[in-house]
Design an enzyme around this catalytic site. Structure first.
Site, short mmCIF file in Angstrom:
data_model
loop_
_atom_site.label_atom_id
_atom_site.label_comp_id
_atom_site.label_asym_id
_atom_site.label_seq_id
_atom_site.Cartn_x
_atom_site.Cartn_y
_atom_site.Cartn_z
N SER A 5 0.87 -1.18 0.00
CA SER A 5 0.00 0.00 0.00
C SER A 5 0.90 1.23 0.00
O SER A 5 2.09 1.13 0.33
CB SER A 5 -0.93 -0.01 1.22
OG SER A 5 -0.19 -0.26 2.40
N GLU A 7 1.33 5.55 0.86
CA GLU A 7 0.82 6.75 1.53
C GLU A 7 1.17 7.98 0.70
O GLU A 7 2.29 8.11 0.21
CB GLU A 7 1.45 6.88 2.92
CG GLU A 7 0.98 8.12 3.66
CD GLU A 7 1.71 8.36 4.97
OE1 GLU A 7 1.50 7.56 5.90
OE2 GLU A 7 2.50 9.32 5.04
N GLY A 98 -2.63 12.25 16.35
CA GLY A 98 -2.02 13.44 15.77
C GLY A 98 -1.27 14.22 16.82
O GLY A 98 -1.10 13.76 17.95
N ASP A 99 -0.79 15.38 16.45
CA ASP A 99 -0.05 16.25 17.37
C ASP A 99 -0.71 17.60 17.36
O ASP A 99 -1.17 18.06 16.32
CB ASP A 99 1.42 16.36 16.95
CG ASP A 99 2.13 15.02 17.09
OD1 ASP A 99 2.14 14.49 18.22
OD2 ASP A 99 2.64 14.50 16.09
N GLN A 202 16.99 15.39 4.32
CA GLN A 202 15.60 15.54 4.78
C GLN A 202 15.22 14.36 5.69
O GLN A 202 14.56 14.53 6.71
CB GLN A 202 14.70 15.57 3.55
CG GLN A 202 13.27 15.92 3.81
CD GLN A 202 12.43 15.66 2.56
OE1 GLN A 202 12.53 14.60 1.92
NE2 GLN A 202 11.63 16.63 2.18
N PHE A 206 13.58 14.46 9.46
CA PHE A 206 12.31 13.78 9.78
C PHE A 206 12.52 12.78 10.92
O PHE A 206 11.72 12.66 11.81
CB PHE A 206 11.90 12.89 8.61
CG PHE A 206 11.08 13.53 7.55
CD1 PHE A 206 10.82 14.89 7.52
CD2 PHE A 206 10.54 12.73 6.54
CE1 PHE A 206 10.06 15.44 6.51
CE2 PHE A 206 9.79 13.27 5.52
CZ PHE A 206 9.55 14.63 5.51
N HIS A 256 3.89 -1.02 3.71
CA HIS A 256 3.19 0.25 3.46
C HIS A 256 4.26 1.30 3.17
O HIS A 256 5.08 1.61 4.04
CB HIS A 256 2.37 0.64 4.69
CG HIS A 256 1.57 1.89 4.55
ND1 HIS A 256 0.39 1.95 3.84
CD2 HIS A 256 1.77 3.15 5.01
CE1 HIS A 256 -0.11 3.17 3.88
NE2 HIS A 256 0.72 3.92 4.58
P1 FAD Z 1 -1.68 7.47 20.44
O1 FAD Z 1 -1.80 6.05 20.10
O2 FAD Z 1 -2.84 8.12 21.14
O3 FAD Z 1 -0.37 7.63 21.34
C1 FAD Z 1 0.24 8.90 21.55
C2 FAD Z 1 1.07 8.86 22.83
O4 FAD Z 1 0.18 8.81 23.96
C3 FAD Z 1 2.01 7.67 22.98
O5 FAD Z 1 3.18 8.12 23.61
C4 FAD Z 1 1.23 6.71 23.87
O6 FAD Z 1 2.08 5.86 24.65
C5 FAD Z 1 0.49 7.71 24.78
N1 FAD Z 1 -0.80 7.18 25.30
C6 FAD Z 1 -1.75 6.54 24.59
N2 FAD Z 1 -2.80 6.21 25.40
C7 FAD Z 1 -2.48 6.70 26.63
C8 FAD Z 1 -3.15 6.69 27.90
N3 FAD Z 1 -4.35 6.12 28.07
N4 FAD Z 1 -2.52 7.28 28.97
C9 FAD Z 1 -1.30 7.85 28.82
N5 FAD Z 1 -0.62 7.89 27.66
C10 FAD Z 1 -1.21 7.31 26.58
N6 FAD Z 1 0.21 12.58 12.07
C11 FAD Z 1 -0.59 13.48 11.46
O7 FAD Z 1 -0.73 14.62 11.96
N7 FAD Z 1 -1.26 13.17 10.30
C12 FAD Z 1 -1.17 11.95 9.73
O8 FAD Z 1 -1.79 11.69 8.69
C13 FAD Z 1 -0.34 10.96 10.34
N8 FAD Z 1 -0.24 9.71 9.83
C14 FAD Z 1 0.50 8.77 10.49
C15 FAD Z 1 0.53 7.46 9.97
C16 FAD Z 1 1.27 6.47 10.62
C17 FAD Z 1 1.25 5.07 10.06
C18 FAD Z 1 2.04 6.80 11.77
C19 FAD Z 1 2.88 5.74 12.44
C20 FAD Z 1 2.01 8.08 12.29
C21 FAD Z 1 1.24 9.09 11.67
N9 FAD Z 1 1.16 10.39 12.17
C22 FAD Z 1 0.35 11.33 11.55
C23 FAD Z 1 1.90 10.78 13.37
C24 FAD Z 1 1.06 10.63 14.67
O9 FAD Z 1 -0.07 11.47 14.60
C25 FAD Z 1 1.95 11.02 15.86
O10 FAD Z 1 2.97 10.08 16.03
C26 FAD Z 1 1.20 11.27 17.17
O11 FAD Z 1 2.14 11.85 18.09
C27 FAD Z 1 0.66 10.03 17.84
O12 FAD Z 1 -0.46 9.56 17.23
P2 FAD Z 1 -1.03 8.07 17.64
O13 FAD Z 1 -2.26 7.87 16.89
O14 FAD Z 1 0.05 7.08 17.55
O15 FAD Z 1 -1.36 8.39 19.20
#
Ligand code: FAD
Length: 275
Positions: A5, A7, A98-99, A202, A206, A256
């Site tokens: 796949s 991205e 996300g962030d 780059q 990243f 992916h």
């Molecule tokens: P989560 O799974 O919620 O985790 C985030 C953090 O919180 C981790 O450190 C985790 O240990 C902690 N955590 C989770 N649950 C709890 C809890 N209950 N209590 C305390 N701590 C907790 N970013 C974008 O902005 N746009 C995108 O399109 C995008 N695509 C991505 C695609 C992939 C495949 C990947 C791997 C990353 C992508 N990202 C994207 C980056 C991602 O948004 C960031 O890494 C973000 O910081 C974390 O998102 P997550 O969904 O992994 O968060």
């Protein structure tokens, strides 16, 4: 057979739009299972994701999976996006926390991706196949690697069907991650995210931001090639192809590719794999 796949990210300028379509045109012949489109948290790029999803589907015939980040969003806004993607025929979503963009004060209605996954299931039932993010080298903000594994499991327990990893260059980190979460009872497929090397400077930038480790030997070799762009491209393609071979041999369910909207670096890896 290994499923692949791709991205893509939503283009914002005419030049970027042209680049996306050139890349999509060249990559669609590889019959990927789907293409995903990233989500820019908060504000203007929201609309570009939907537009890119439609373009990749209508112009190139991809089955498309939008990324959906909950940071800064309300339940109502996310419900509207889900309904829109459903209407546009999407069956797969990449669900993320996300962030928080700098300057944005409120995290929105959800704190973690697990809460978003639960909400998608409540709102859309089983309509979407939900992918979540996985971090074989630990999420960069996690200060406890074992807690990070348990947080990953929360996303699966909330209803995720599959996971895509952050990119990495060390196959052992992936195998270790899979083994550890299997021990916690996670059974969903965990597909490695692969970053083809287009521009090493780059990539180093990243990688610092997202916590991916570049092996010292690779950095040293890249530096030794200086300005020899051809040698850098070949080394990058060979190193990433070798990583993919190890992952496939070790049982990875798919690959992916983070294309960065460029076909050549991804094709250079796939040509070497001859899948
Ligand atoms: P989560 O799974 O919620 O985790 C985030 C953090 O919180 C981790 O450190 C985790 O240990 C902690 N955590 C989770 N649950 C709890 C809890 N209950 N209590 C305390 N701590 C907790 N970013 C974008 O902005 N746009 C995108 O399109 C995008 N695509 C991505 C695609 C992939 C495949 C990947 C791997 C990353 C992508 N990202 C994207 C980056 C991602 O948004 C960031 O890494 C973000 O910081 C974390 O998102 P997550 O969904 O992994 O968060």
């Amino acid at each position: 057979m290994t499923a692949i796949s791709f991205e893509f990210f939503p283009p914002k300028t005419d030049d970027q739009r042209k680049q996306l379509h050139t890349a999509a045109h060249k990559l669609k012949g590889l019959t990927p299972e789907y293409a995903s489109v990233t989500f820019g948290a908060g504000g203007s790029t929201l609309s570009y994701t939907g537009e890119t999803v439609r373009q990749l589907r209508d112009r190139h015939g991809f089955s498309v999976a939008p990324h959906l980040s909950c940071m800064g969003g309300t339940r109502a806004e996310i419900a509207e996006l889900l309904d829109g993607y459903r209407q546009h025929g999407c069956r797969r979503i990449v669900a993320l926390r996300g962030d928080l963009p700098s300057g944005m004060a409120s995290p929105g209605d959800f704190r973690y991706a697990s809460e978003l996954v639960r909400f998608i299931r409540e709102h859309s039932g089983d309509h979407f196949h939900i992918e979540v993010a996985a971090y074989p080298e630990t999420h960069p903000q996690a200060n406890d690697a074992l807690a990070d594994l348990r947080h990953f499991k929360h996303k699966v327990d909330a209803g995720a069907d599959g996971a895509i990893t952050q990119y990495f260059f060390n196959a052992d980190a992936y195998f270790r991650f899979v083994e550890d979460v299997r021990r916690l009872g996670v059974t969903i497929p965990i597909v490695p995210g692969i970053m083809p090397i287009a521009n090493f400077t780059q990539l180093r930038r990243f990688s610092e931001a997202c916590g991916a480790e570049i092996p010292r030997w690779l950095t040293k070799r890249m530096q030794a090639h200086g300005d020899d762009a051809q040698a850098i491209r070949e080394l990058g393609a060979e190193a990433v192809a070798q990583l993919c071979r190890r992952l496939i041999e070790g049982g990875a369910p798919g690959l992916h590719f983070y294309t960065l909207n460029l076909a050549r670096p991804t094709l250079a890896v796939l040509d070497r794999l001859a899948l």
